[in-house]
Write an enzyme that holds these catalytic residues in place. Structure first.
Site, PDB file in Angstrom:
ATOM      1  N   GLU A   1     -15.265  11.222   4.476  1.00 43.07           N
ATOM      2  CA  GLU A   1     -15.158  10.600   3.162  1.00 43.07           C
ATOM      3  C   GLU A   1     -16.450  10.798   2.382  1.00 43.07           C
ATOM      4  O   GLU A   1     -17.488  11.140   2.959  1.00 43.07           O
ATOM      5  CB  GLU A   1     -14.871   9.112   3.330  1.00 43.07           C
ATOM      6  CG  GLU A   1     -13.559   8.897   4.039  1.00 43.07           C
ATOM      7  CD  GLU A   1     -13.019   7.508   3.890  1.00 43.07           C
ATOM      8  OE1 GLU A   1     -13.462   6.794   2.987  1.00 43.07           O
ATOM      9  OE2 GLU A   1     -12.135   7.157   4.682  1.00 43.07           O
TER      10      GLU A   1
ATOM     11  N   LYS B   1     -12.669  -0.529  16.538  1.00 40.57           N
ATOM     12  CA  LYS B   1     -11.624  -0.139  17.497  1.00 40.57           C
ATOM     13  C   LYS B   1     -12.006  -0.563  18.910  1.00 40.57           C
ATOM     14  O   LYS B   1     -11.152  -0.990  19.693  1.00 40.57           O
ATOM     15  CB  LYS B   1     -11.390   1.369  17.403  1.00 40.57           C
ATOM     16  CG  LYS B   1     -10.769   1.760  16.061  1.00 40.57           C
ATOM     17  CD  LYS B   1     -10.868   3.238  15.798  1.00 40.57           C
ATOM     18  CE  LYS B   1     -10.238   3.603  14.456  1.00 40.57           C
ATOM     19  NZ  LYS B   1     -10.505   4.990  14.058  1.00 40.57           N
TER      20      LYS B   1
ATOM     21  N   GLY C   1       0.831  -1.209   0.000  1.00 35.09           N
ATOM     22  CA  GLY C   1       0.000   0.000   0.000  1.00 35.09           C
ATOM     23  C   GLY C   1       0.855   1.244   0.000  1.00 35.09           C
ATOM     24  O   GLY C   1       1.775   1.376   0.808  1.00 35.09           O
TER      25      GLY C   1
HETATM   26  P1  NAP Z   1      -5.238   4.577   0.895  1.00 35.53           P
HETATM   27  O1  NAP Z   1      -4.721   5.966   0.856  1.00 35.53           O
HETATM   28  O2  NAP Z   1      -6.536   4.246   0.284  1.00 35.53           O
HETATM   29  O3  NAP Z   1      -4.101   3.651   0.229  1.00 35.53           O
HETATM   30  C1  NAP Z   1      -4.308   2.286  -0.008  1.00 35.53           C
HETATM   31  C2  NAP Z   1      -3.115   1.764  -0.794  1.00 35.53           C
HETATM   32  O4  NAP Z   1      -3.253   0.341  -0.877  1.00 35.53           O
HETATM   33  C3  NAP Z   1      -3.002   2.303  -2.209  1.00 35.53           C
HETATM   34  O5  NAP Z   1      -1.682   2.593  -2.487  1.00 35.53           O
HETATM   35  C4  NAP Z   1      -3.484   1.129  -3.085  1.00 35.53           C
HETATM   36  O6  NAP Z   1      -2.805   1.014  -4.315  1.00 35.53           O
HETATM   37  C5  NAP Z   1      -3.104  -0.060  -2.238  1.00 35.53           C
HETATM   38  N1  NAP Z   1      -4.009  -1.169  -2.497  1.00 35.53           N
HETATM   39  C6  NAP Z   1      -5.334  -1.240  -2.200  1.00 35.53           C
HETATM   40  N2  NAP Z   1      -5.845  -2.427  -2.607  1.00 35.53           N
HETATM   41  C7  NAP Z   1      -4.813  -3.099  -3.166  1.00 35.53           C
HETATM   42  C8  NAP Z   1      -4.699  -4.362  -3.789  1.00 35.53           C
HETATM   43  N3  NAP Z   1      -5.746  -5.158  -3.936  1.00 35.53           N
HETATM   44  N4  NAP Z   1      -3.478  -4.748  -4.241  1.00 35.53           N
HETATM   45  C9  NAP Z   1      -2.421  -3.925  -4.137  1.00 35.53           C
HETATM   46  N5  NAP Z   1      -2.458  -2.696  -3.532  1.00 35.53           N
HETATM   47  C10 NAP Z   1      -3.645  -2.306  -3.063  1.00 35.53           C
HETATM   48  O7  NAP Z   1      -5.303   4.035   2.406  1.00 35.53           O
HETATM   49  P2  NAP Z   1      -4.644   4.680   3.715  1.00 35.53           P
HETATM   50  O8  NAP Z   1      -5.459   5.848   4.151  1.00 35.53           O
HETATM   51  O9  NAP Z   1      -3.190   4.848   3.507  1.00 35.53           O
HETATM   52  O10 NAP Z   1      -4.927   3.531   4.793  1.00 35.53           O
HETATM   53  C11 NAP Z   1      -4.190   2.342   4.791  1.00 35.53           C
HETATM   54  C12 NAP Z   1      -4.572   1.501   6.026  1.00 35.53           C
HETATM   55  O11 NAP Z   1      -4.273   2.230   7.189  1.00 35.53           O
HETATM   56  C13 NAP Z   1      -6.057   1.132   6.110  1.00 35.53           C
HETATM   57  O12 NAP Z   1      -6.186  -0.140   6.701  1.00 35.53           O
HETATM   58  C14 NAP Z   1      -6.610   2.176   7.063  1.00 35.53           C
HETATM   59  O13 NAP Z   1      -7.765   1.735   7.747  1.00 35.53           O
HETATM   60  C15 NAP Z   1      -5.438   2.319   8.008  1.00 35.53           C
HETATM   61  N6  NAP Z   1      -5.426   3.588   8.704  1.00 35.53           N
HETATM   62  C16 NAP Z   1      -5.436   4.748   7.995  1.00 35.53           C
HETATM   63  C17 NAP Z   1      -5.414   5.943   8.674  1.00 35.53           C
HETATM   64  C18 NAP Z   1      -5.422   7.258   7.919  1.00 35.53           C
HETATM   65  O14 NAP Z   1      -5.456   8.299   8.556  1.00 35.53           O
HETATM   66  N7  NAP Z   1      -5.390   7.244   6.604  1.00 35.53           N
HETATM   67  C19 NAP Z   1      -5.386   5.957  10.083  1.00 35.53           C
HETATM   68  C20 NAP Z   1      -5.345   4.750  10.775  1.00 35.53           C
HETATM   69  C21 NAP Z   1      -5.356   3.558  10.080  1.00 35.53           C
HETATM   70  P3  NAP Z   1      -2.985   2.096  -5.511  1.00 35.53           P
HETATM   71  O15 NAP Z   1      -2.370   3.357  -4.956  1.00 35.53           O
HETATM   72  O16 NAP Z   1      -2.236   1.572  -6.642  1.00 35.53           O
HETATM   73  O17 NAP Z   1      -4.462   2.223  -5.718  1.00 35.53           O
END
Ligand code: NAP
EC number: 1.1.1.3
Length: 439
Positions: free
Chosen positions: A190, A205, A12
């Site tokens: 979102e 959580k 990711g």
């Molecule tokens: P995000 O911005 O949506 O990024 C997701 C990434 O995962 C993207 O780079 C995507 O690739 C990749 N991805 C998704 N499905 C995939 C697949 N099937 N195969 C390969 N790559 C895949 O998500 P995020 O906000 O960084 O969050 C990531 C995790 O952290 C989640 O579990 C979320 O719940 C957790 N989290 C996030 C936050 C926050 O503030 N954002 C806080 C706490 C926890 P592409 O770029 O190529 O589409």
């Protein structure tokens, strides 16, 4: 320093993954000194391999299975999101003997058992500090710092989107729809806010926190959940008059019956919180977790619960721990579920309540409404009544707000059902719980 580098794979490259890669690259020397070996990035899993993503294109791959299976990968950092494909990737990594760090709350609230067993079998680490409340250290304090204490209660504001909306409603008097729209424009909500505003995110959580705090496996399905979409501007006015504000809380509680039997309650709902309670002053997108333990007393953890960099901080803390364990030998704490406490049903939970209703403005209404509470042994602590006028300025009824002493959810629900059928009650406007008071 050990010469053998620790190989990491990041799955990711979104908000969190980008920041994790940045820290691994920019802080390489410090991380190596803290770990005792250099961290080396072996690859980054994404859906779309392309140039210009801030990482050498040679490191990018869409073959997640091949990446987590590489012999030179020691730690897999899962930051992709949804339960699948993350679960499959993590299981494959654990089965191949890699330690895993994840921020995936939905997955951890659903599949902890399966993942913990796989980690146990392979004798590797499974860390997930970032899955609850972003940058705020709360998993490690509960798992390690309080390992010798008895945790009684964990009450948290663990969702920044809903706390932003409720704070805006409190500050400006806005209604829910306007506050949600503003949160969307500012990037705090979102496009589909269901998981946040209906409490699913907070419930995941709560399940993670309750499992750790009470040494019992609790899943998201065990968590009682109500969203905050029905909280109104009028509720905030009443809350203010009562010296309270309204917060969406995740509550995990150890309940002890008269006979000494223990149960666990995990629940999420919007609740009135007295203004002098520490959680009342947690505003905007900030998160906080308030812990009560037998010997430690009250502890409050506060900070940024989301965002790429804050979340990456928690992820990297776990990565350093997992890497140190690889260098020095040994493992972090395993899943602790020995207590196996039963889950209490919501009907048995005791809290105070706030009930707002519109009634006919006639003599005797207040006493007949109060009688419905009394019949079910729900004791009233405070009643407020104000007259209402229709558009032509005629008296059209009264708005009554009742605040109760502690009562069971079952007794309160029966009371509300009876009030809904009561001839003098025109509408039940809201029923909210009141938390953080001892009466
Ligand atoms: P995000 O911005 O949506 O990024 C997701 C990434 O995962 C993207 O780079 C995507 O690739 C990749 N991805 C998704 N499905 C995939 C697949 N099937 N195969 C390969 N790559 C895949 O998500 P995020 O906000 O960084 O969050 C990531 C995790 O952290 C989640 O579990 C979320 O719940 C957790 N989290 C996030 C936050 C926050 O503030 N954002 C806080 C706490 C926890 P592409 O770029 O190529 O589409």
């Amino acid at each position: 320093m050990s010469e053998k580098p620790i190989g990491v794979a990041v799955l990711g490259l979104g908000n969190v993954g980008t920041e994790v890669v940045r820290i691994i690259e920019n802080s390489a020397d410090d991380l190596a000194a803290r770990i005792g070996a250099p961290l080396e990035l072996r690859g980054v899993g994404v859906r779309k391999v392309a140039k210009g993503r801030g990482v050498s294109v040679d490191l990018l791959t869409d073959d997640i299975e091949a990446l987590v299976s590489r012999d030179d990968v020691d730690i897999v950092i899962e930051l992709m999101g949804p339960v699948e494909p993350a679960r499959k990737a993590i299981m494959a990594a654990l089965e191949k003997g890699k330690s895993v760090v994840t921020a995936n709350k939905a997955l951890m609230a659903q599949s902890t058992g399966e993942l913990a067993q796989a980690a146990e079998k392979a004798r590797v680490d499974l860390y997930f500090e970032a899955a609850v409340a972003g940058a705020i250290p709360v998993i490690r304090p509960l798992t390690q710092s309080l390992a010798g204490d008895v945790v009684l209660r964990v009450a948290g504001i663990v969702n920044g989107t809903t706390n932003y909306i409720l704070s805006a409603m409190s500050e400006t008097g806005a209604d829910y729809a306007d506050a949600l729209a503003e949160a969307g424009v500012l990037g705090y909500a979102e496009a589909d806010p269901t998981a946040d505003v209906e409490g699913y995110d907070a419930a995941a959580k709560a399940a993670i926190l309750a499992s750790i705090a009470f040494h019992t496996r609790v899943t998201a399905d065990d968590v009682y959940r109500e969203g905050m979409t029905k909280v109104s501007a009028a509720d905030f006015e009443s809350a203010k008059a009562l010296g309270c504000t309204i917060k969406l809380l995740a509550i995990c509680e150890r309940l002890t019956t008269g006979k000494g039997k223990q149960r666990v309650s995990a629940r999420v709902y919007p609740a009135l919180v007295p203004l002098d309670h520490p959680l009342a002053s947690v505003n905007g997108a900030f998160n906080a977790v308030f812990v009560e333990a037998e010997a430690a007393g009250e502890l409050m953890f506060y900070g940024r619960g989301a965002g790429g960099a804050p979340t990456a901080s928690a992820v990297m803390g776990d990565v350093v721990m997992a890497a140190r364990n690889r260098v020095q030998g040994g493992r972090g704490p395993r899943e602790s579920k020995y207590a196996k406490l039963p889950i209490a049903s919501i009907g048995a939970i005791e809290t105070r309540y706030y009930v707002s209703m519109n009634v006919a403005d006639k003599p005797g209404v207040l006493s007949s409404v109060a009688a419905e509470f009394g019949k079910r042994e729900v004791s009233i602590a405070e009643v407020r009544q104000e007259g209402m006028e229709d558009e032509s300025g005629q008296r059209s009824g009264a708005r009554i707000v009742v605040v109760t002493h502690r009562a069971t959810d079952e007794a309160l629900s029966e009371t509300v059902a009876a009030l809904a059928d009561h001839e003098a009650v025109q509408s039940i406007n809201s029923v909210l719980r009141m938390e953080g008071t001892s009466k």
